[in-house]
Scaffold this active site. Structure first.
Site, PDB file in Angstrom:
ATOM      1  CB  THR A   1      48.501  26.834  33.352  1.00 30.13           C
ATOM      2  OG1 THR A   1      48.208  27.187  34.707  1.00 30.13           O
ATOM      3  CG2 THR A   1      47.436  27.396  32.452  1.00 30.13           C
TER       4      THR A   1
ATOM      5  CE  LYS B   1      56.658  41.570  28.644  1.00 28.65           C
ATOM      6  NZ  LYS B   1      56.551  42.109  29.987  1.00 28.65           N
TER       7      LYS B   1
ATOM      8  NE  ARG C   1      50.398  31.198  32.780  1.00 32.80           N
ATOM      9  CZ  ARG C   1      50.379  30.574  33.960  1.00 32.80           C
ATOM     10  NH1 ARG C   1      51.504  30.341  34.585  1.00 32.80           N
ATOM     11  NH2 ARG C   1      49.255  30.186  34.494  1.00 32.80           N
TER      12      ARG C   1
ATOM     13  CG  HIS D   1      44.920  31.829  35.626  1.00 31.15           C
ATOM     14  ND1 HIS D   1      44.657  31.034  34.519  1.00 31.15           N
ATOM     15  CD2 HIS D   1      45.898  31.187  36.319  1.00 31.15           C
ATOM     16  CE1 HIS D   1      45.449  29.978  34.558  1.00 31.15           C
ATOM     17  NE2 HIS D   1      46.205  30.049  35.630  1.00 31.15           N
TER      18      HIS D   1
HETATM   19  C1  NCD Z   1      48.876  30.706  39.215  1.00 33.26           C
HETATM   20  C2  NCD Z   1      49.307  31.640  38.106  1.00 33.26           C
HETATM   21  O1  NCD Z   1      50.202  31.335  37.325  1.00 33.26           O
HETATM   22  O2  NCD Z   1      48.706  32.695  38.051  1.00 33.26           O
HETATM   23  N1  NCD Z   1      49.258  29.375  39.065  1.00 33.26           N
HETATM   24  C3  NCD Z   1      48.648  28.542  38.185  1.00 33.26           C
HETATM   25  O3  NCD Z   1      48.219  28.913  37.128  1.00 33.26           O
HETATM   26  N2  NCD Z   1      48.516  27.265  38.577  1.00 33.26           N
HETATM   27  C4  NCD Z   1      49.196  31.251  40.552  1.00 33.26           C
HETATM   28  C5  NCD Z   1      50.615  31.511  40.896  1.00 33.26           C
HETATM   29  O4  NCD Z   1      51.515  31.546  40.068  1.00 33.26           O
HETATM   30  O5  NCD Z   1      50.843  31.720  42.095  1.00 33.26           O
END
Ligand code: NCD
Length: 316
Positions: free
Chosen positions: A56, A83, A105, A135
């Site tokens: 990501t 946080k 994130r 997400h």
């Molecule tokens: C996911 C996430 O981080 O939520 N991965 C991602 O974004 N490619 C899923 C995961 O971590 O399993």
């Protein structure tokens, strides 16, 4: 379209289709020798990652750079500040630097919402994964991939059946996908052991099953979820072996899909746990393609949220 992208539920069907169509256009640009567009020249995109990420983070970075934005990547892992405070302080710093978009994130569900609605910043906020909540850009790239494989006219996903399997309880990918796929007209079935099914899942717009072999026959796609050991503070299943036997995807199970049915996984994968290596690398797998599509979809999201002028036609 809303100012921010915090949840897949923020997207109407028209919004989602517009993003996916824009991503198709932008994917064509990526086939050119000169891949860069001047669209976001002079704009600043900050990637604010409080949690680990490979795909990501790199994907958003590539997307913003291909649109000529200035990109700042901030990995906040390891901060000892509480946080709430650290998020506020960080937000004020980013605002002082003139961030036009903040891609965030965070381990806490709701952190991007707080950032967007606190009044701390003016820029747009894109949720790149918050706790076990949502997400949305992962759901968009999954919808893009599904559309590409299952819909001859790049249209919607009406009537398609997608089975999402595994650790639904801890998965922000599952929640965002259920919401977006429902918006796009697909039918979704969630499959998990009872201990990994979230409370209140009955109110989600999807079917629920505890039996993978019963759910797979004839489905157009199966999306495997990672078993998120780092979010588990208890034993949710007796052993890895037993989990794989009941909920893992092997060749026999993947052959229950409809002809042309595809196998997806958001990554990172636990090979041998939720999916065998044979299936992950097999002919039905579109897992690597999902990563490529992620760049195009995130370009489309930044492009639309930052109100870029219509310059897709001109490479700089
Ligand atoms: C996911 C996430 O981080 O939520 N991965 C991602 O974004 N490619 C899923 C995961 O971590 O399993």
């Amino acid at each position: 379209m809303n100012k921010h992208l915090l949840s897949a539920a923020d997207l109407t069907r028209d919004d989602a289709v517009a993003i996916l169509d824009t991503a198709v256009e932008l994917a064509r640009v990526s086939d050119r020798t000169v891949k860069k567009l001047p669209t976001l020249r002079g704009r600043t995109v900050v990637n604010l990652f409080f949690e680990d990420s490979t795909r990501t983070r790199i994907s958003f970075e590539a997307a913003a750079k291909r649109l000529s934005a200035d990109v700042i990547t901030f990995s906040a892992k390891g901060s000892s500040v509480s946080k709430g405070e650290s998020l506020k302080d960080t937000a004020l710093t980013l605002e002082a630097m003139g961030a036009d978009a903040i891609v965030v994130r965070h381990g806490a569900s709701g952190a991007p919402h707080r950032l967007a609605h606190s009044g701390w910043i003016d820029g747009v906020v894109v949720n790149a994964g918050d706790g076990t909540h949502e997400h949305p850009t992962q759901a968009l790239l999954d919808a893009y991939t599904l559309r590409h494989h299952l819909s001859s006219d790049e249209g919607a996903l009406d009537g398609r059946h997608v089975v999402i399997v595994g650790d639904v309880l801890h998965s922000r990918v599952a929640r965002s996908n259920v919401l977006l796929l429902h918006t796009l007209g697909a039918r979704v079935t969630l499959v998990a052991p009872p201990t990994l099914m979230p409370v209140g899942v009955e109110s989600w717009p999807c079917g629920i099953s505890y039996d993978l072999d019963a759910a797979l026959p004839g489905a157009d796609a199966v999306m495997m979820l990672r078993v998120q050991a780092e979010r588990m503070n208890a034993a949710y299943f007796p052993s890895a072996n037993e989990y794989s036997r009941r909920y893992g995807l092997d060749v026999r199970r993947s052959d229950l899909l409809a002809d042309g049915g595809i196998v997806m996984h958001p990554g990172p994968m636990n090979r041998g746990m939720e999916i065998t290596a044979e299936v992950a690398d097999g002919p039905r797998s579109v897992i690597v393609e999902q990563v490529t599509n992620g760049v195009h979809v995130r370009m489309a999201v930044l492009y639309r949220l930052l109100g870029a002028a219509d310059v897709i036609g001109e490479a700089s």
